[in-house]
Design an enzyme around this catalytic site. Structure first.
Site, PDB file in Angstrom:
ATOM      1  N   TRP A 136      19.635  14.741  48.075  1.00 37.61           N
ATOM      2  CA  TRP A 136      19.425  14.391  46.266  1.00 37.61           C
ATOM      3  C   TRP A 136      18.257  15.534  46.377  1.00 37.61           C
ATOM      4  O   TRP A 136      17.990  15.458  44.951  1.00 37.61           O
ATOM      5  CB  TRP A 136      19.579  12.779  46.362  1.00 37.61           C
ATOM      6  CG  TRP A 136      20.145  12.524  46.148  1.00 37.61           C
ATOM      7  CD1 TRP A 136      21.193  11.493  47.360  1.00 37.61           C
ATOM      8  CD2 TRP A 136      21.202  12.434  45.369  1.00 37.61           C
ATOM      9  NE1 TRP A 136      21.773  10.732  47.192  1.00 37.61           N
ATOM     10  CE2 TRP A 136      22.140  11.413  46.392  1.00 37.61           C
ATOM     11  CE3 TRP A 136      21.782  12.616  43.761  1.00 37.61           C
ATOM     12  CZ2 TRP A 136      23.374  10.761  45.111  1.00 37.61           C
ATOM     13  CZ3 TRP A 136      22.309  12.669  43.450  1.00 37.61           C
ATOM     14  CH2 TRP A 136      23.308  11.432  43.913  1.00 37.61           C
ATOM     15  N   ASP A 175      10.935  10.191  45.155  1.00 39.48           N
ATOM     16  CA  ASP A 175      12.316   9.421  43.784  1.00 39.48           C
ATOM     17  C   ASP A 175      12.291   8.495  45.409  1.00 39.48           C
ATOM     18  O   ASP A 175      12.470   8.994  46.700  1.00 39.48           O
ATOM     19  CB  ASP A 175      13.394  10.561  44.412  1.00 39.48           C
ATOM     20  CG  ASP A 175      14.575   9.623  43.612  1.00 39.48           C
ATOM     21  OD1 ASP A 175      14.536   8.479  44.147  1.00 39.48           O
ATOM     22  OD2 ASP A 175      15.835  10.342  43.602  1.00 39.48           O
ATOM     23  N   LYS A 223      20.107   0.067  45.071  1.00 39.61           N
ATOM     24  CA  LYS A 223      20.114  -0.076  46.755  1.00 39.61           C
ATOM     25  C   LYS A 223      19.333  -0.798  47.630  1.00 39.61           C
ATOM     26  O   LYS A 223      20.076  -2.111  47.980  1.00 39.61           O
ATOM     27  CB  LYS A 223      19.670   1.482  47.228  1.00 39.61           C
ATOM     28  CG  LYS A 223      20.398   2.903  46.714  1.00 39.61           C
ATOM     29  CD  LYS A 223      20.127   4.097  46.981  1.00 39.61           C
ATOM     30  CE  LYS A 223      20.238   4.999  46.399  1.00 39.61           C
ATOM     31  NZ  LYS A 223      22.301   5.863  46.889  1.00 39.61           N
TER      32      LYS A 223
END
Length: 368
Positions: free
Chosen positions: A104, A179, A203
């Protein structure tokens, strides 16, 4: 008739607490005596304004968010933030520092420069230096003091990596933009160490559709009027999160999750439970005599996303298929890595991890 429990190990959209789902079920047709569902509720109604307000206040309490930080519930997912943070905070700067530690952060690095003239500088490369099996230590990051900010991903969902010690920079360094999608609310952090924290909800917070963005207030001065309002953080703050229609139902579910977290003892207790879950699962992998393998250096292993394999692609596929029949769902690893991945977010109970470990032992007896 009793049925065996189903455990959802998906990396996201991920498992939600059963009590949260039951509350949502009971309020589906009639929220709090209003006679209609949150799904069909005006985002400008007093009822939804109360839902949004309490969700923010509960999040502030859980994370200890200082008063000089703004909280937004935006659409677009965490991936939209790859560009949005640059558009808002890099104007007038020549450089943004980007730390790449896995899938990511690598994608973020490739996207951040598409809507800006500033250089996206590779401050650390965990792929080149560690083959994504360890993390570049903070002291090795090549950071420019005049950079707009330093971007990193604290937990890499795909490669199963996590900074065990939360990175921190000195007061004279650029702000940290993090993030935190796949670990937010899983352990205690000091929000004041960051300039910006963002996280997709799907999540540890709720269903997909909402993204939490926590911004140190002084950084909003960087937001140019030339940025279209829908992408401008300052515009969203000025409209109290109502510049456009927020993701009302995901925000409602997030609020239920925040209350559930409080009932569980808050982030401090979740950190204790998450540490135990991860420790138990990694011990099962490491004690298998090499039948199961995890390539990540122990002190860089994620407590949220545990990757492992047998080293045999066919056997890994058999594991994924057979585990599904036992109620252990969505254990296949990321498409580019293969193997298995067990995501053990806040809502995954210890019993789910223990059920996985029991199956792992049985599978090894049959195929080891």
């Amino acid at each position: 008739m009793m049925t065996a429990p189903i455990y959802n190990f998906s990396a996201g959209p991920a498992v939600l607490p059963e009590s949260v789902l039951r509350t949502a079920q009971s309020e589906m047709f009639d929220y709090n005596g209003t006679g209609f569902s949150v799904m069909t509720m005006s985002h400008r109604s007093d009822v939804f304004a109360s839902i949004l307000y309490h969700a923010e206040q509960d999040l502030r309490q859980l994370m200890g968010i200082p008063d000089n930080y703004k909280v937004l519930f935006l659409q677009g997912g965490a991936s939209a933030q790859f560009n949005q943070v640059v558009m808002n905070f890099a104007g007038g700067f020549r450089r943004v520092d980007s730390v790449v530690t896995g899938n990511w952060s690598k994608i973020a690095h490739s996207q951040m420069g598409k809507l800006s003239d500033c250089t996206i500088h590779l401050a650390a490369d965990g792929g080149r230096d560690y083959a994504y099996t360890d993390l570049p230590p903070v002291e090795s990051w090549d950071i420019g003091r005049d950079s707009a900010f330093v971007h990193f991903v604290i937990n890499e969902t795909v490669h199963g990596l996590q900074y065990g010690e939360v990175p921190k920079l000195g007061a004279d360094m650029p702000p940290l933009v993090c993030d935190m999608s796949s670990e937010i609310l899983s352990r205690r952090i000091n929000v004041a160490d960051f300039g910006v924290i963002y996280a997709g909800a799907q999540k540890n917070i709720g269903p997909s559709g909402a993204t939490i963005v926590i911004i140190r207030e002084d950084l909003l001065d960087r937001c140019s009027d030339r940025i279209p309002d829908v992408w401008n953080y300052r515009s969203h703050v000025q409209k109290q999160g109502m510049y456009n229609t927020p993701a009302t139902y995901p925000i409602y579910i997030a609020g239920l999750v925040f209350r559930w977290l409080q009932s569980q003892g808050g982030v401090r207790q979740m950190e204790t439970v998450n540490t135990l879950k991860a420790k138990t699962l990694y011990e099962a992998i490491d004690s298998s005599g090499g039948f199961y393998r995890n390539p990540v250096r122990p002190d860089a292993r994620s407590k949220m996303n545990v990757i492992f394999s047998t080293g045999n692609a066919d056997l890994d596929e058999r594991f994924a298929q057979e585990s599904t029949t036992r109620g252990l769902q969505l254990l296949r690893g990321y498409k580019s890595l293969g193997g298995m991945r067990a995501s053990i977010y806040n809502a995954m109970p210890l019993q789910g991890v223990e059920a996985l470990i029991d199956f792992m032992a049985e599978f090894q007896r049959r195929y080891g």
